[in-house]
Design a protein around this motif. Structure first.
Motif, PDB file in Angstrom:
ATOM      1  N   THR A 143       0.931  -1.185   0.119  1.00  6.91           N
ATOM      2  CA  THR A 143       0.029   0.067   0.203  1.00  6.91           C
ATOM      3  C   THR A 143       1.172   1.115  -0.228  1.00  6.91           C
ATOM      4  O   THR A 143       0.922   2.238  -0.624  1.00  6.91           O
ATOM      5  N   ALA A 144       1.901   1.683   0.590  1.00  4.64           N
ATOM      6  CA  ALA A 144       2.908   2.717   0.680  1.00  4.64           C
ATOM      7  C   ALA A 144       3.364   2.848  -0.863  1.00  4.64           C
ATOM      8  O   ALA A 144       3.830   3.824  -0.759  1.00  4.64           O
ATOM      9  N   GLY A 145       3.827   1.030  -1.015  1.00  4.06           N
ATOM     10  CA  GLY A 145       4.330   1.471  -2.162  1.00  4.06           C
ATOM     11  C   GLY A 145       6.335   1.919  -2.112  1.00  4.06           C
ATOM     12  O   GLY A 145       6.696   1.897  -3.187  1.00  4.06           O
ATOM     13  N   GLN A 146       6.866   2.273  -0.844  1.00  9.04           N
ATOM     14  CA  GLN A 146       7.788   2.506  -0.260  1.00  9.04           C
ATOM     15  C   GLN A 146       7.786   2.600   1.327  1.00  9.04           C
ATOM     16  O   GLN A 146       7.075   2.524   1.914  1.00  9.04           O
ATOM     17  N   LEU A 147       9.238   2.262   1.218  1.00  6.41           N
ATOM     18  CA  LEU A 147       9.452   2.540   2.713  1.00  6.41           C
ATOM     19  C   LEU A 147      10.951   3.001   3.000  1.00  6.41           C
ATOM     20  O   LEU A 147      11.433   2.742   2.511  1.00  6.41           O
ATOM     21  N   THR A 148      11.390   3.630   4.205  1.00  4.75           N
ATOM     22  CA  THR A 148      12.381   3.951   4.722  1.00  4.75           C
ATOM     23  C   THR A 148      12.958   2.739   5.158  1.00  4.75           C
ATOM     24  O   THR A 148      12.511   3.145   7.348  1.00  4.75           O
ATOM     25  N   THR A 149      14.121   2.429   4.925  1.00  6.49           N
ATOM     26  CA  THR A 149      15.407   1.975   5.967  1.00  6.49           C
ATOM     27  C   THR A 149      15.624   2.945   7.401  1.00  6.49           C
ATOM     28  O   THR A 149      15.307   3.717   7.594  1.00  6.49           O
ATOM     29  N   LEU A 150      15.770   1.668   8.584  1.00  4.20           N
ATOM     30  CA  LEU A 150      16.397   2.751   9.554  1.00  4.20           C
ATOM     31  C   LEU A 150      17.753   3.665   9.306  1.00  4.20           C
ATOM     32  O   LEU A 150      18.525   4.371   9.501  1.00  4.20           O
ATOM     33  N   LEU A 151      18.304   3.190   7.755  1.00  2.00           N
ATOM     34  CA  LEU A 151      19.679   3.682   8.110  1.00  2.00           C
ATOM     35  C   LEU A 151      19.124   4.835   6.703  1.00  2.00           C
ATOM     36  O   LEU A 151      20.192   5.988   7.137  1.00  2.00           O
ATOM     37  N   GLY A 152      18.030   4.922   7.276  1.00  4.90           N
ATOM     38  CA  GLY A 152      17.557   6.162   5.960  1.00  4.90           C
ATOM     39  C   GLY A 152      16.862   6.272   4.265  1.00  4.90           C
ATOM     40  O   GLY A 152      16.868   7.885   4.311  1.00  4.90           O
ATOM     41  N   ASP A 153      17.482   5.265   3.960  1.00  9.95           N
ATOM     42  CA  ASP A 153      17.522   5.873   1.943  1.00  9.95           C
ATOM     43  C   ASP A 153      15.434   5.097   2.531  1.00  9.95           C
ATOM     44  O   ASP A 153      14.799   4.101   2.964  1.00  9.95           O
ATOM     45  N   VAL A 154      14.915   5.369   0.684  1.00 12.82           N
ATOM     46  CA  VAL A 154      14.023   4.897   0.485  1.00 12.82           C
ATOM     47  C   VAL A 154      14.053   4.198  -0.541  1.00 12.82           C
ATOM     48  O   VAL A 154      15.142   4.128  -0.800  1.00 12.82           O
ATOM     49  N   VAL A 155      13.534   2.684  -0.357  1.00 14.94           N
ATOM     50  CA  VAL A 155      13.319   1.377  -0.912  1.00 14.94           C
ATOM     51  C   VAL A 155      11.980   1.185  -1.676  1.00 14.94           C
ATOM     52  O   VAL A 155      11.300   1.336  -0.816  1.00 14.94           O
ATOM     53  N   PRO A 156      11.433   1.257  -3.061  1.00  8.82           N
ATOM     54  CA  PRO A 156      10.311   0.822  -3.569  1.00  8.82           C
ATOM     55  C   PRO A 156       9.646  -1.016  -3.325  1.00  8.82           C
ATOM     56  O   PRO A 156      10.758  -1.327  -2.964  1.00  8.82           O
ATOM     57  N   VAL A 157       9.054  -0.530  -2.720  1.00 10.76           N
ATOM     58  CA  VAL A 157       8.788  -1.670  -2.698  1.00 10.76           C
ATOM     59  C   VAL A 157       6.570  -2.141  -3.768  1.00 10.76           C
ATOM     60  O   VAL A 157       6.432  -1.357  -4.746  1.00 10.76           O
ATOM     61  N   THR A 158       7.314  -3.133  -4.947  1.00 11.76           N
ATOM     62  CA  THR A 158       6.627  -3.184  -6.048  1.00 11.76           C
ATOM     63  C   THR A 158       6.066  -5.101  -6.393  1.00 11.76           C
ATOM     64  O   THR A 158       6.262  -5.482  -5.647  1.00 11.76           O
ATOM     65  N   VAL A 159       5.049  -4.804  -6.555  1.00 11.55           N
ATOM     66  CA  VAL A 159       4.102  -6.423  -6.730  1.00 11.55           C
ATOM     67  C   VAL A 159       4.246  -6.475  -8.709  1.00 11.55           C
ATOM     68  O   VAL A 159       4.549  -5.656  -9.249  1.00 11.55           O
TER      69      VAL A 159
END
Length: 184
Positions: free
Chosen positions: A122-138
């Motif tokens: 649903t979010a389409g992306q997440l922010t890691t604890l390192l501070g990077d935004v990573v994409p989530v795809t289906v």
């Protein structure tokens, strides 16, 4: 007469017990109390995560993955995922001089809070604890979920302090990664 007393005694016994208490989080199976394991206990008990478990302990992140007050989502690479790295990479990262690099790689696999797969999609992306935004795809009509360049092989494994999603690759942070979260 004995038969007539049995229902009365049973009624008295049930009345004396009072209201039932709420069930605790721990459950008893065969007389042994079972408690949901922590993130650290889950990866430590599964041989497919032995490299990840060793890396987590080497970087001091084991305390965070064991902490009941910290809720995290771990995208957990298997031993096979680590073995896809160039030869010698794991051994190099485990040396004391490379622990900060290893820690940053592991922080790139951690997200604050419990993020079930549906939440991530649903979010389409997440922010890691390192501070990077990573994409989530289906992909493949919803049967394949990818985070960054890794495919989720098993999802929503619940721990007492978070969620584990098993992934098939080690996700490497970009070269210009933000500073890691100092709270861990």
């Amino acid at each position: 007469m004995r038969v007539a007393l049995l229902p009365v005694l049973l009624l008295l016994l049930l009345t004396a017990c009072g209201e039932p208490e709420e069930a605790p989080e721990a459950t008893a199976i065969g007389g042994v109390e079972e408690v949901n394991p922590t993130l650290l206990e889950l990866i430590g008990s599964d041989p497919q995560f032995s490299v990840l478990n060793t890396a987590v302990r080497a970087t001091g992140l084991d305390e965070s993955l064991q902490d009941a007050e910290t809720t995290l989502t771990l995208f957990a690479p298997t031993n096979s995922a680590f073995n896809q790295l160039p030869a010698g990479t794991i051994d190099t990262l485990m040396t004391p001089g490379q622990r900060e690099t290893l820690r940053n790689i592991l922080l790139h696999h951690l997200i604050d809070g419990k993020n079930f797969a549906t939440d991530a999609i649903t979010a389409g992306q997440l922010t890691t604890l390192l501070g990077d935004v990573v994409p989530v795809t289906v992909e493949s009509e919803g049967t394949v979920i990818r985070i960054d360049d890794a495919t989720i092989q098993a999802r929503d494994l619940e721990a007492s302090n978070g969620i584990i999603h098993v992934i098939d690759r080690v996700m490497l942070p970009p070269a210009a990664a933000a500073e890691p979260d100092d709270e861990l």
